[in-house]
Design an enzyme around this catalytic site. Structure first.
Site, PDB file in Angstrom:
ATOM      1  N   HIS A 143       9.344  -1.708  -0.766  1.00 16.64           N
ATOM      2  CA  HIS A 143       9.968  -2.491  -1.885  1.00 16.64           C
ATOM      3  C   HIS A 143      11.417  -2.571  -1.510  1.00 16.64           C
ATOM      4  O   HIS A 143      12.151  -1.547  -1.211  1.00 16.64           O
ATOM      5  CB  HIS A 143       9.642  -1.617  -3.234  1.00 16.64           C
TER       6      HIS A 143
ATOM      7  N   LYS B  57       1.029  -3.517   0.801  1.00 20.74           N
ATOM      8  CA  LYS B  57       1.870  -4.259  -0.312  1.00 20.74           C
ATOM      9  C   LYS B  57       3.331  -4.329   0.057  1.00 20.74           C
ATOM     10  O   LYS B  57       3.995  -3.408   0.580  1.00 20.74           O
ATOM     11  CB  LYS B  57       1.776  -3.073  -1.520  1.00 20.74           C
TER      12      LYS B  57
END
Length: 255
Positions: free
Chosen positions: A142, A169
């Site tokens: 992230h 991700k």
């Protein structure tokens, strides 16, 4: 990918709804509400749990969650503060927590923050160890500071894929609308280069909302929506996301 009869990676993205509660009672009550609404995928954000440092408390709660998610995909995530979470754990304790989750038989997926794990230990070994318990692994990164170049985003996703992640991700923060398009471009490129890979990607914040809805077009297989409390910037309400995605799917089906 088929998990408990839920097909991930075909058509519109599956909607995952995070549980962001402090107490065991609040967590269990929220999961019951979600399953009553027939949410297909739930993410238990363990970093919100006030007793996350107590292995016995976590183990007991996992045992209580298990009968509630027999037909629901469960992702368990401890998100560190650096990656946008609510708490912090030393690497050894972080890995022990995820090992406990894997061994419990409750979770279908665990989230591993890719770069901290890869820097401290062979990520491939961790993935293989967790898989022995029947758990799939989401490797994640992230970036709240901005949106890297297309080449850098491709590199990060590809590295996770090649390391053996079941899902790779990537979440980034756009500073302008064009950043959202660059994320989509990077994900689409990796999907084309590695057609068997499973990718999750989103551009956060208000500008990035569109990326949460068009994953079926550019290659992101899971999207995250809020059930009351949001766990990240730009999440919109679960029922709204479900309605929009169904409309998108209906339009594709009519062609």
């Amino acid at each position: 990918m088929n998990i408990k009869g839920h097909i991930i990676g075909e058509g519109i993205p599956i909607v995952c709804v995070p549980v962001v509660e402090r107490t065991a009672e609040g967590i269990l009550a929220t999961i019951r509400q979600m399953t009553n609404k027939q949410v297909e995928m739930i993410e238990w954000r363990m970093d919100w749990f006030a007793e996350v440092h107590d292995a016995d408390a976590v183990r007991t709660l996992l045992e209580q969650i298990k009968p509630l998610v027999q037909e629901t995909v469960l992702l368990c995530t401890f998100r560190s503060r650096q990656q946008g979470g609510e708490a912090e754990l030393p690497l050894a304790e972080y890995l022990a927590l995820n090992q406990l989750v894997a061994e419990s038989g409750t979770a279908d997926l665990v989230d591993l923050e890719f770069y901290p794990v890869a820097a401290g230990q062979q990520c491939q070994d961790v993935i293989e160890r967790f898989r022995q318990f029947g758990v799939r692994v989401v490797c994640s990164n992230h970036d709240f500071a901005g949106t890297p170049s297309v080449a850098e985003m491709e590199r990060q996703l590809t590295e996770m894929v090649l390391m053996g992640a079941d899902f790779a991700k990537l979440a980034v923060m756009p500073r302008k609308k064009r950043d959202v398009l660059r994320l989509m471009e990077a994900v689409l490129a990796v999907k084309e280069q590695h057609p068997g890979s499973h990718l999750i990607a989103m551009s956060m914040g208000e500008d990035g909302v569109i990326s949460r809805l068009l994953g079926g077009w550019y290659g992101s297989e899971v999207t995250f929506a809020a059930f009351g409390k949001a766990s990240a910037p730009g999440q919109i309400a679960y029922e709204e996301v479900e309605q929009i995605l169904k409309q998108i799917q209906e339009n594709f089906d009519q062609r």
